[in-house]
Scaffold this motif. Structure first.
Motif: not given
Length: 814
Positions: A354-380
């Motif tokens: 994550g850098d302000g342009s989309g992306g990053g990782i988020a954990w659920s409070d209990d740590g049992n789940q994780a979500a990842v946001q990804l962005r294509a380098i071509d921006n589409k």
């Protein structure tokens, strides 16, 4: 923040952070504004309240305020119930707090102060300093069971055991090959076969290693074994699960070539010698490094790569048509090597961190789940995927595709309190909306599909409500709203129409609100989280400024003659004016950044320019400030309208604005000037060069004249790479239209601008010279970067603009 957005012109409410040297004492409140006062240090206006946050007990608020005369910030504390604020002296700072996080049982809080970690027992108030180190720690969070306080130092995570008071690394990452795991080559095997003593030494070494591994596995009090991740990658981000079991590591190639960077030359220096500084590279000279994801099981001490090749659409080529056209043109011209370099990848590379342009990782409070946001380098494309820990794989949950480019805003995401439901913002409908999606279910919109945008979503501590910022009343009117986390009606909480930001109290019962207005810098208030009357806590404006009469902008709708509906604008004109025919001069001010909203009831970033617009009205002009297509606040299609065609839809809107002034405010069509900085300077050049004769004169401040020399992060979104899409750059760059210059043009640029290089303006100036053009000037400022800081330079810059307009616009034809 990697995405510069044309010099940080994304802040709607905060004045430039660095100090301005005051060069003139403000005139009396009764006197009309003069140029020297307007361009003096903005300290005479007051200071915006910055970065407010709640105290640990939720009874007070802290905020920062800039000094007069320099860029130093002081920390203040004020009771949420009201009363005078206290500036914290250095001694009091030792007892201050930072923005706090809380454990799930609300028994403990933690915060970062002066780069160190502190822990507070909420029942007793006992405060413990966990670290005292020269390097800054960050990102405190409590483990799911509340027994450990986790924090990070760079990309290294640590856990502080609350019971024992022992801090230890959660994992040790080594970006090298494990020296003990390397298999012997043929020569080594021969040596071992030949010499029994070497076999004995190796056996002894292996025994020690086996014992060490057994002790590490059996004794939790020992430091963990290192993870040897190889020397081919480096860590960009790491995220530790709240249960301490897992770590996600974002990597990129260790030796990625960042491309050749241009030089910025400093002519006026402390040393007296010319000095050279490297700046950012040009767009397309090297794409961002592709990123990958590793899953670390800290308990089993195992590592798995998380492949991205199962993301929907990851093997598509959204630039297929453009690619084919460019390749064909290159092959026809005999440039086969360049054509081969444009071959589409089998699997599109992505970024994750994550850098302000989309992306990053988020954990659920209990740590049992994780979500990842990804962005294509071509921006589409933007994807959100969950992590299947059993299969060590990413599971796609949402794909957002845009034929133009994915916005760098509206990428917030996280988990509801059930730990099984994702929430996220998306422009899929054309407007930023809030969605919720169970891992095994369908996405549900929590906000309706009317034409407004939501941002800054915050889940209440009890998980029942989402608070968010929305411009539902009008595109230029921002307030805090809330909606049930299960979906339902959106309820307006604040009534300011100019909310800049907010933060919930620790118990979720109160809102601290930053609000502003056209001549009011951000101020702090508190109100009940369910609505009601606010309590104003600050007044940081200065009476010498507030006592003056300033022209309130009128919010108007300019009809589009190009099918865009209406273009919102701020109109500055004399009080009590009528629509009677007249022959007034006018000026169009063009905001910067492209994707920025200046037509709002919030304070403007352009404080100097707003006061200059007052001066222009005093001198007999009327002024129009438009949110042309490409501006923020009006949905995806408004933003995307400039894709591969920068400067064209925006110019249509500006010409419609001019026509509206002529029709409704008695403006002489031959006496209209135009000015702006950064993207506004670009649009000034495009206006004069693509619509010669439409504007009497223009002033272009720090303008990009050739998009091929701007940065990658901003430009490739809108125009793709210049090697792949050269026609988009040719259509969008003022230097390509230099032959059309016929109206007076003043160019002004900071010589040490490391965002839009001064070479942009100098190269355009040289083209005018070679084309034997007349009535163009350039003014260069040796000690200014993109965002001017010094009052002398502000004054000189706008003195020249004032004289240009007086001579070429107001007095034209005399």
């Amino acid at each position: 923040m990697r995405r510069l957005l044309l010099a940080g012109l994304v802040a709607l409410t905060v004045l430039p952070a660095a100090a301005f040297a005051a060069t003139a004492a403000p005139a009396s409140a009764a006197a009309p504004p003069d140029l020297e006062t307007i361009m003096a240090s903005p300290d005479w206006i007051g200071h915006p309240v910055e970065a407010p946050y709640w105290s640990v007990d939720g009874r007070s608020l802290y905020y920062a305020l800039k000094h007069d005369g320099d860029s130093v910030r002081d920390l203040y504390r004020v009771s949420a119930a009201g009363g005078a604020a206290t500036k914290l002296a250095p001694a009091a700072m030792a007892q201050a707090e930072g923005p706090a996080v809380y454990d799930r049982g609300h028994a403990h809080a933690a915060f970062i102060l002066h780069g160190d970690v502190f822990l507070v027992d909420l029942a007793s108030g006992r405060r413990v300093q966990v670290t005292r180190s020269p390097q800054p720690e960050s990102s405190p969070q409590f483990s799911a069971d509340g027994r450990t306080l986790q924090f990070r130092d760079g990309n290294d995570w640590y856990g502080y055991d609350l019971a024992s008071g022992v801090a230890a690394p959660a994992a040790i990452l080594k970006f090298a090959d494990d020296p003990q795991a390397q298999r012997p080559d043929a020569l080594e095997r021969q040596q071992l076969e030949t010499f029994s003593t070497l076999r004995e030494i190796k056996a002894d070494r292996d025994a020690h290693r086996a014992q060490q591994q057994a002790l590490d596995a059996a004794d939790a009090s020992r430091a963990p074994r290192p993870f040897w991740l190889g020397d081919k990658v480096k860590a960009i981000d790491t995220e530790l699960s709240p249960d301490g079991r897992w770590m996600l590591v974002v990597t990129e190639p260790a030796h990625h070539d960042d491309g050749k960077a241009p030089d910025v030359i400093h002519y006026v220096t402390d040393s007296g010698y010319t000095e050279v500084q490297k700046a950012r590279d040009y767009v397309g000279r090297n794409d961002p490094a592709p990123q990958s994801l590793l899953l670390l099981d800290l308990s089993a001490h195992k590592v798995w790569p998380l492949a991205t090749d199962n993301l929907p659409g990851i093997r598509d080529d959204p630039l297929k048509t453009i690619r084919a056209q460019t390749v064909a043109a290159l092959q026809k011209a005999g440039h086969d090597d360049e054509a081969k370099a444009l071959k589409a990848p089998a699997v599109r590379p992505v970024t994750i961190a994550g850098d302000g342009s989309g992306g990053g990782i988020a954990w659920s409070d209990d740590g049992n789940q994780a979500a990842v946001q990804l962005r294509a380098i071509d921006n589409k494309d933007r994807w959100i995927a969950s992590v299947d820990f059993a299969k060590h794989a990413l599971v796609p949950q949402d794909r957002l595709h845009d034929d133009a480019w994915i916005n760098w805003s509206f990428n917030d995401f996280g988990w509801l309190k059930d730990g099984r439901t994702l929430w996220y913002l998306s422009e899929a409908s054309g407007w930023s909306r809030l969605y919720a999606k169970p891992l095994d279910g369908k996405a549900k919109a929590l906000t309706d599909n009317t034409r407004y945008e939501v941002s800054q979503p915050t889940l209440s501590p009890d998980g029942h409500w989402f608070y968010l910022l929305a411009n539902k009343v009008a595109p230029y009117s921002y307030d805090v709203y809330r909606v049930p986390s299960s979906g339902g009606s959106l309820t307006r909480i604040t009534q300011y129409e100019g909310v800049d930001g907010y933060t919930l109290s620790p118990d979720g019962s109160q809102l601290a609100v930053l609000h502003s207005a056209p001549y009011l810098l951000s101020q702090l208030a508190v109100q009940d989280a369910a609505g009601g009357a606010p309590r104003e806590l600050t007044d940081t404006m200065k009476s010498v400024f507030t006592a003056r009469h300033w022209i309130q902008p009128r919010f108007v709708e300019v009809p589009s003659s190009h099918g865009a509906g209406v273009v919102y604008a701020k109109y500055y004109g004399p009080a009590g004016e009528t629509d009677a025919a007249a022959s007034r001069p006018a000026v169009l001010f063009v905001h910067g950044a492209g994707y920025l909203q200046d037509v709002s009831r919030q304070a403007t970033y352009y404080v100097h320019e707003q006061l200059f617009n007052n001066l222009l009205v005093q001198q007999g002009y009327v002024v129009l400030d438009m949110d042309y297509r490409g501006s923020a606040g009006y949905g995806r299609d408004w933003r995307d309208a400039i894709y591969r065609n920068m400067g064209h839809p925006e110019l249509e809107d500006l010409l419609d604005g001019k026509a509206w002034l002529v029709k409704h405010h008695g403006v002489d069509p031959k006496r209209v000037g135009i000015y702006g900085g950064s993207y506004g300077g670009f649009m000034t050049e495009m206006a004069l060069l693509r619509a010669p004769g439409q504007f009497a004169a223009g002033a272009a401040l720090r303008p990009p004249a050739d998009w091929a020399t701007y940065n990658h992060e901003y430009t490739s979104n809108i125009l793709n790479d210049p090697q792949l899409d050269p026609e988009a750059y040719k259509a969008s760059s003022p230097i390509e239209y230099a032959a059309n210059l016929q109206d007076p043009l003043l160019i002004e640029h900071g010589l040490i601008d490391d965002n839009v290089m001064a070479s942009d303006s100098i190269r355009l100036y040289q083209r005018f010279v070679e084309l034997h053009k007349q009535n163009f000037w350039i003014s260069l400022y040796p000690l200014e970067r993109h965002d001017f800081k010094h009052a002398d330079d502000w004054y000189d810059e706008y003195r020249r603009i004032d004289e240009l307009f007086d001579t070429c616009v107001k007095r034209r034809g005399e």
